[in-house]
Design an enzyme around this catalytic site. Structure first.
Site, PDB file in Angstrom:
ATOM      1  N   ASP A  16      54.100  38.086  38.869  1.00  0.00           N
ATOM      2  CA  ASP A  16      53.835  37.109  37.809  1.00  0.00           C
ATOM      3  C   ASP A  16      54.247  37.620  36.433  1.00  0.00           C
ATOM      4  O   ASP A  16      54.931  36.927  35.682  1.00  0.00           O
ATOM      5  CB  ASP A  16      52.346  36.729  37.785  1.00  0.00           C
ATOM      6  CG  ASP A  16      51.945  35.899  38.992  1.00  0.00           C
ATOM      7  OD1 ASP A  16      52.637  35.981  40.027  1.00  0.00           O
ATOM      8  OD2 ASP A  16      50.938  35.175  38.898  1.00  0.00           O
ATOM      9  N   ARG A  96      38.648  42.932  29.480  1.00  0.00           N
ATOM     10  CA  ARG A  96      39.563  42.146  28.634  1.00  0.00           C
ATOM     11  C   ARG A  96      39.563  42.556  27.166  1.00  0.00           C
ATOM     12  O   ARG A  96      40.632  42.693  26.566  1.00  0.00           O
ATOM     13  CB  ARG A  96      39.286  40.641  28.775  1.00  0.00           C
ATOM     14  CG  ARG A  96      39.338  40.134  30.208  1.00  0.00           C
ATOM     15  CD  ARG A  96      40.558  40.600  30.939  1.00  0.00           C
ATOM     16  NE  ARG A  96      40.537  40.230  32.336  1.00  0.00           N
ATOM     17  CZ  ARG A  96      41.306  40.788  33.259  1.00  0.00           C
ATOM     18  NH1 ARG A  96      42.140  41.763  32.936  1.00  0.00           N
ATOM     19  NH2 ARG A  96      41.232  40.397  34.503  1.00  0.00           N
ATOM     20  N   ASP A 125      39.755  34.487  31.649  1.00  0.00           N
ATOM     21  CA  ASP A 125      40.448  35.624  31.054  1.00  0.00           C
ATOM     22  C   ASP A 125      41.300  35.254  29.850  1.00  0.00           C
ATOM     23  O   ASP A 125      41.367  35.992  28.866  1.00  0.00           O
ATOM     24  CB  ASP A 125      41.274  36.365  32.114  1.00  0.00           C
ATOM     25  CG  ASP A 125      40.383  37.136  33.080  1.00  0.00           C
ATOM     26  OD1 ASP A 125      39.306  37.581  32.641  1.00  0.00           O
ATOM     27  OD2 ASP A 125      40.747  37.284  34.257  1.00  0.00           O
ATOM     28  N   SER A 179      43.988  36.077  44.419  1.00  0.00           N
ATOM     29  CA  SER A 179      44.050  36.540  43.040  1.00  0.00           C
ATOM     30  C   SER A 179      43.053  37.693  42.915  1.00  0.00           C
ATOM     31  O   SER A 179      41.848  37.508  43.090  1.00  0.00           O
ATOM     32  CB  SER A 179      43.679  35.393  42.095  1.00  0.00           C
ATOM     33  OG  SER A 179      43.421  35.924  40.820  1.00  0.00           O
TER      34      SER A 179
HETATM   35  N1  ARG Z   1      35.635  35.295  37.811  1.00  0.00           N
HETATM   36  C1  ARG Z   1      35.656  36.595  37.266  1.00  0.00           C
HETATM   37  C2  ARG Z   1      35.438  36.555  35.779  1.00  0.00           C
HETATM   38  O1  ARG Z   1      35.631  35.531  35.194  1.00  0.00           O
HETATM   39  C3  ARG Z   1      36.882  37.367  37.629  1.00  0.00           C
HETATM   40  C4  ARG Z   1      38.182  36.858  37.023  1.00  0.00           C
HETATM   41  C5  ARG Z   1      39.397  37.681  37.330  1.00  0.00           C
HETATM   42  N2  ARG Z   1      39.555  37.874  38.736  1.00  0.00           N
HETATM   43  C6  ARG Z   1      40.593  37.503  39.486  1.00  0.00           C
HETATM   44  N3  ARG Z   1      40.512  37.694  40.754  1.00  0.00           N
HETATM   45  N4  ARG Z   1      41.666  36.995  38.961  1.00  0.00           N
HETATM   46  O2  ARG Z   1      35.098  37.524  35.155  1.00  0.00           O
END
Ligand code: ARG
Length: 403
Positions: A16, A96, A125, A179
């Site tokens: 990606d 993040r 995110d 993911s």
């Molecule tokens: N749902 C979780 C959060 O918002 C993880 C998000 C990232 N995880 C992922 N598998 N893309 O903190």
């Protein structure tokens, strides 16, 4: 529209972000600097350098952020016993702001006025990255290709890759992969079959913990030392924050600790289902509560518990660098002044249980609580009066109601 001269891209080297890199170069016709953070995701990062080089990137940054991640983000959060919606240890949420902080730092250093990230348009995110960048440097423009380009499906994404000679690994050719987001604190898995909360997660989803059923039949006893609210040693051995969390991840993983199958409420407004594995973090949360149980005053402990959901929600929603998070952090940090000592836990088939705790600063008084004769002045008549006064309003209430 002012022309963008240089962009700093949060780059993993995966498919990606490789496509995003190409798209940025084409769309903006400018230099792209890549930033790849080692957060302990357990992936080889050097391939990212080779891939970025192949795409013509001149300035490639690969930085080991493991210690900073654990000491300045995970541990402060742990002091609060933070859990989102009662269960989620915030493993992605807390990473993040750290990534955003470094993106901003690099952007300033190289004179870039824009930052790009590969978070999709439906998740938390994107919000976390962008709120953090807003808080750290409002002059920086944010580019979120997933919200801007007209690639709308995985098929189109693969087509774009083919067309631009971006190698697509064979395991990425078929159906969409899960993911996954991983770092020293957790692994999160979403998507595919997991999108149906009625479906039981298949075994192969789990990456860093064994099924508790298959965990060793003999329990393992470990001792964690705390100083001012932070874990500093395991079994008497002092360790740096990242080394300590790595050690506990190994122990927890082996004993099947820290698995969570959760449907949560995203900030953006939808429910989502994910599988989390947080072995070391789960042990630390239990241990931290254990050391707090003897070192915190009751009212202080309860106040912490009251603000915890609010604090956790701020982290989940991306407000790490907001003033109210910092205010709550000051309160939490001050509460930890006397949270030092040792906690012993038993790790066994998916659980981490406190079995003993000691502290030179303990508030626990065996003499006060004992069922035996006690030397400490405690007048039982005081208890009688205490109950009588607390019961006064209940007696009035019951009498009025004619009970
Ligand atoms: N749902 C979780 C959060 O918002 C993880 C998000 C990232 N995880 C992922 N598998 N893309 O903190």
């Amino acid at each position: 529209m002012t022309k963008i001269e240089k962009i700093v891209l949060s780059y993993s080297g995966g498919l990606d972000t490789s496509i995003i890199l190409k798209w940025l170069q084409e769309t903006y016709g400018c230099e792209v600097v890549t930033f790849t953070a080692d957060l302990g995701q357990g992936e080889e990062l050097e391939p990212a350098r080779a891939k970025a080089e192949m795409s013509g990137v001149k300035d490639i940054r690969i930085v080991d952020l493991r210690e900073e991640f654990v000491s300045d983000f995970v541990f402060p959060m742990l002091r609060a016993n933070a859990l989102y919606e009662g269960q989620y240890l915030l493993g992605s949420s807390i990473a993040r702001p750290l990534i955003a902080k470094h993106l901003v730092g690099i952007a300033r250093e190289v004179g870039a006025h824009a930052i790009a990230h590969g978070a999709t348009g439906k998740g938390n995110d994107q919000v976390r990255f962008e709120l953090a960048v807003n808080a750290l440097d409002p002059s920086i423009k944010i580019i979120a290709p997933w919200r801007q380009w007209n690639i709308r499906s995985r098929m189109q994404l693969l087509e774009y890759a083919e067309k631009h000679h971006i190698p697509v690994p064979s395991d990425k050719r078929g159906e969409a992969p899960f993911s996954i987001d991983a770092n020293l604190l957790h692994t999160s898995t979403e998507g595919k079959i997991l999108e149906n909360p009625a479906e039981v997660a298949p075994d192969h989803v789990y990456q860093r913990t064994v099924d508790p059923v298959d965990a060793p039949d003999t329990p393992e006893i470990i001792t964690i030392g705390f100083e001012r609210g932070d874990p500093v040693s395991v079994n008497g051995k002092s360790m740096t924050p990242a080394a300590l969390l790595t050690e506990l991840n190994g122990l927890g993983g082996r004993h099947g600790i820290g698995r969570l199958d959760l449907v949560e409420n995203r900030f953006i407004g939808m429910k989502s289902r994910g599988i989390y594995e947080t072995p070391g973090g789960t042990i630390l949360l239990t241990a931290h509560r254990g050391i707090e149980s003897i070192t915190l005053d009751r009212a202080a402990a309860h106040l912490k518990d009251e603000i915890m959901p609010r604090y956790s929600e701020l982290i989940y929603n991306g407000f790490w660098f907001a003033p109210e998070r910092e205010m709550l952090q000051a309160l939490i940090d001050q509460s930890q002044t006397f949270v030092s000592g040792e906690v012993t836990l038993r790790l066994y088939k998916g659980s981490a249980s406190v079995i003993s705790r000691t502290s030179p600063l303990s508030l626990y008084s065996a003499d006060l609580v004992t069922f035996e004769e006690s030397a400490i002045a405690y007048d039982h008549h005081d208890a009688e009066g205490f109950i009588r006064l607390n019961g006064l309003r209940l007696r009035s209430w019951a009498a009025r109601n004619g009970r």
